[in-house]
Design an enzyme around this catalytic site. Sequence first.
Site, short mmCIF file in Angstrom:
data_model
loop_
_atom_site.label_atom_id
_atom_site.label_comp_id
_atom_site.label_asym_id
_atom_site.label_seq_id
_atom_site.Cartn_x
_atom_site.Cartn_y
_atom_site.Cartn_z
N TYR A 1 0.83 -1.20 0.00
CA TYR A 1 0.00 0.00 0.00
C TYR A 1 0.86 1.25 0.00
CZ TYR A 1 0.80 0.93 5.01
OH TYR A 1 1.36 1.22 6.23
N ARG B 1 8.25 4.19 -4.68
CA ARG B 1 8.28 3.22 -3.57
C ARG B 1 7.29 2.09 -3.81
NH1 ARG B 1 7.32 5.30 2.44
NH2 ARG B 1 5.22 5.54 1.61
N ARG C 1 -7.85 -20.23 -2.45
CA ARG C 1 -6.86 -20.11 -1.37
C ARG C 1 -5.79 -21.19 -1.47
NH1 ARG C 1 -5.51 -21.60 3.78
NH2 ARG C 1 -4.65 -19.92 5.07
N HIS D 1 -1.33 -21.11 -0.55
CA HIS D 1 -0.27 -20.19 -0.12
C HIS D 1 0.64 -19.74 -1.26
CE1 HIS D 1 -1.66 -21.51 3.77
NE2 HIS D 1 -0.88 -20.64 4.36
N LYS E 1 6.56 -1.93 1.92
CA LYS E 1 5.34 -1.35 2.51
C LYS E 1 4.16 -2.31 2.34
CE LYS E 1 3.14 3.15 3.18
NZ LYS E 1 3.23 3.14 4.64
N GLU F 1 11.58 2.29 14.37
CA GLU F 1 10.68 3.33 13.86
C GLU F 1 9.36 3.21 14.60
OE1 GLU F 1 9.49 2.77 9.76
OE2 GLU F 1 9.43 0.60 10.03
N LEU G 1 10.90 1.43 7.27
CA LEU G 1 10.31 1.81 5.99
C LEU G 1 11.05 3.04 5.47
CD1 LEU G 1 7.76 1.15 4.16
CD2 LEU G 1 6.88 3.28 5.07
#
Length: 285
Positions: free
Chosen positions: A33, A52, A100, A102, A149, A182, A207
């Site tokens: 995101y 990014r 589903r 993995h 991220k 952080e 990040l």
Amino acid sequence: MSRVVYVNGRWRPHRDATVHVEDRGYQFADGVYEVCEVRGGRLVDERRHTERLLRSLAALRIPLPLPIPALSVVLHEAVRRNRLTDGILYLQVTRGVARRDHGFPPAGTRPSLVVSARRIDPVQTERTAQAGIAVITLPETRWARVDIKSISLLPNVLAKQAAREQGAREAWFVDRDGYVTEGASSNAWIVTGAGAVVTRPLGPDILPGITREVVKDALRAETLTLDERPFTVAEALGAKEAFVTAASQIVMPVVRIDGQPIGTGIPGPVAAALRRIFHHHAEFS
Ligand code: PDD
């Protein structure tokens, strides 16, 4: 004005903006995101956020859902359609919808893209910045690649909740050697007695914040000393100032850490100045 959200090629009313139950973001937190500030109806640092995003997607081998120029159109449309002046854009890309399993879904599975916009009251944020925020510290419990991220944010969620329950607004993670990595949703900074501005260097354990990069430019322009090195909680407690940076808060002064006042216990001049000049160094689009 009703809010609208971009979901896989369509603009949907906010209340109907849904993704499939077998979206890999929902089942595996298999996605990334970005949060981008909107100020005066314009995007702040879109270019760096896009770069990014590409880096996060590449690290997880998720295809880009739209070419960059088309993505930029969607982002600006989100601002326009929501008549957003001040707030944030939230963009999420997941590996898409698949049965589903993995391992990666079959080649050709389309990544999911969601873009939403939210107003943030600038007066309220300014009031918070005037008062400064409290921070707690807790042990680092995240995975070894938080430079990506990713939407997998469970430790951050728990840390933020712990902060709230202790009357604080942010939690700083502390690594095994006692150094601050952080915040749960921000980068961490201190100002030493000698006036040096200190933040942890980039690496897999933080990040690479966009706000962090712009603040570095601002520091250079103001000829303030930047010291990119890890700092301990003890050093932070003895610092002249502390602050956090994130797209949703810009530069936010920290006035208490684990209940102890930092410096004079009110927002310091360096954080206040960086907050004031930040947008002179940001890019608008
Ligand atoms: N968070 N570190 C973490 C863990 C973050 O989640 C964020 C941003 C930052 C600061 O990055 P930037 O300056 O690019 O916003 C650092 C966003 C705002 C969020 O999750 O809401």
